[in-house]
Scaffold this active site. Structure first.
Site: not given
Length: 420
Positions: A245, A366, A381
């Site tokens: 992003h 997980d 990110s």
């Protein structure tokens, strides 16, 4: 003469005769892809489950489309799937037809070279310098105890980029302070960029007795720093993509227009666990003094540049997986949440979109990662997403009210931005 009942029936029949085909056309159009990216030499089946045919509108040397049985060199018989044969690198257009007659949609098709990338998943420090000085806001200057002024009111706006002052390039905040000081209260000609357009404005500093200096009453930013994750690098070119992003200014909310940037080593010091309504964070220290790479682009789907020392990032190159190859179900992310180790963590791809950077809805499954971070946290990110031995995308956002879930972007979207 028709009865009222007959008139009503005929009215609704005529409406249905127009509405039903329109709805069918819109529904079929929505189900078809909005664009198509293919890898040279790798045939791909486009499953439509509809009586759809297709035609290559431009260069058949770039892409061939066929089905079974083949009708002729260009058109396809009705079928539930279309076979795309990417012949060579290039672009073309493909038109889809309903029942081999009604054109439904024309899309851009791109054939890219065979690509293998090294998935990284390593956290780094990111430092970006703005193109000029970013205006965060304007305010009053206290001239004397009983007198104030707002010299930039109506002249400068939040989000403006100040490029020059009296012909001097504004490379940082200190340079602008020097120009204001040297003006001694005379007007200053400022070259700025506002919403992509450049213009000149004149501003006049006022003298603040309290600070014993000339002031303009504006707040500006010339750089921003933070921690993020490198998604991949190309072993042939050393080009990299990270974050998935863009970097937005926290005050203006706008995508930062950068002049240059660097990625530098970082040391993770703490994990702030994500909770419902409170996004977590990887906290760390940016270690200045060593440059790992140069940042050349800040886009809505990641930052891109060139690594100086690719060997600093280990990993095995993987083929990329295009969006039509991605399946709902199990996948993995590579992430570095503590120390220097990059670990694999299990996720589930819950749904697929059609673009805009939020292309995949993912859920962390997980237990190790959930125990440590609560799911997806800021700083993760850019973590690469891998499925069936292919690099398919990167983690981009967390759902604030559900930190176990978040979004990912397609790797082909990142490559398109990197190669623009």
């Amino acid at each position: 003469m028709w009865s009222k009942k007959e008139k009503k029936r005929r009215f609704f029949v005529s409406i249905a005769a127009v509405l039903i085909p329109t709805l069918l056309w819109c529904s079929v159009s929505w189900l078809l892809p909005s664009d198509l990216t293919l890898v040279e030499g790798e045939k791909t089946e486009i499953a439509t489950q509809l009586p759809i045919s297709a035609k290559t509108e431009e260069s058949i040397n770039v892409l061939g489309v066929t089905t079974k049985p083949l009708a002729d060199a260009f058109h396809l018989e009705l079928g539930s799937s279309i076979m795309a044969n990417p012949i060579q690198v290039g672009t073309t257009k493909v038109t889809f037809y309903l029942c081999n007659a009604l054109p439904i949609k024309t899309i851009d098709a791109t054939v890219i070279p065979k690509t293998t990338l090294v998935p990284v998943g390593k956290t780094v420090g990111v430092s970006l310098d703005t193109k000029g000085l970013l205006v965060l806001g304007t305010g009053q200057v206290i001239m004397t105890e009983n007198d104030t002024a707002e010299p930039c009111k109506g002249l400068l706006k939040t989000g403006d980029l100040l490029l020059e002052a009296n012909g001097q390039e504004l490379i940082n905040k200190e340079k602008f302070v020097d120009v204001v000081t040297q003006s001694k209260g005379d007007t200053i000609d400022v070259l700025l960029e506002r919403k992509g357009e450049k213009k000149h404005v004149t501003v006049t500093p006022v003298y603040s007795e309290a600070e014993q200096a000339f002031k303009l009453g504006i707040w500006v930013r010339d750089s921003i720093q933070g921690i993020g994750t490198i998604t991949y690098y190309d072993p042939k070119s050393s080009k990299f993509g990270a974050l998935g992003h863009g970097v937005y200014d926290v005050d203006t909310g706008e995508l930062m227009i950068i002049k240059q940037g660097t990625i530098i080593p970082s040391q993770l010091t703490d994990i702030i666990k994500g909770e419902k309504g409170e996004p977590g964070e990887l906290a760390g220290i940016i270690q200045r003094g060593e440059t790992l790479g140069e940042v050349e682009k800040n886009t809505e789907v990641g930052i891109y540049g060139t690594l100086e020392q690719p060997n600093d990032f280990t990993g095995t190159a993987l083929p990329i997986g295009l969006k039509q190859e991605i399946k709902i179900g199990k996948a993995e992310i590579l992430s570095n949440i503590e120390g220097d180790d990059v670990e694999r963590y299990e996720i589930e791809i819950e749904s697929l979109g059609k673009g805009s950077g939020k292309d995949m809805m993912i859920r962390v499954t997980d237990k190790r990662l959930l125990a440590k971070t609560g799911g997806i946290v800021q700083g993760m990110s850019g973590s690469p997403i891998i499925q069936n031995g292919q690099l398919i995308g990167a983690v981009t956002h967390v759902l604030v009210n559900d930190p176990e879930r978040g979004y990912g972007t397609f790797i082909e979207t990142m490559l398109q931005e990197m190669n623009k």
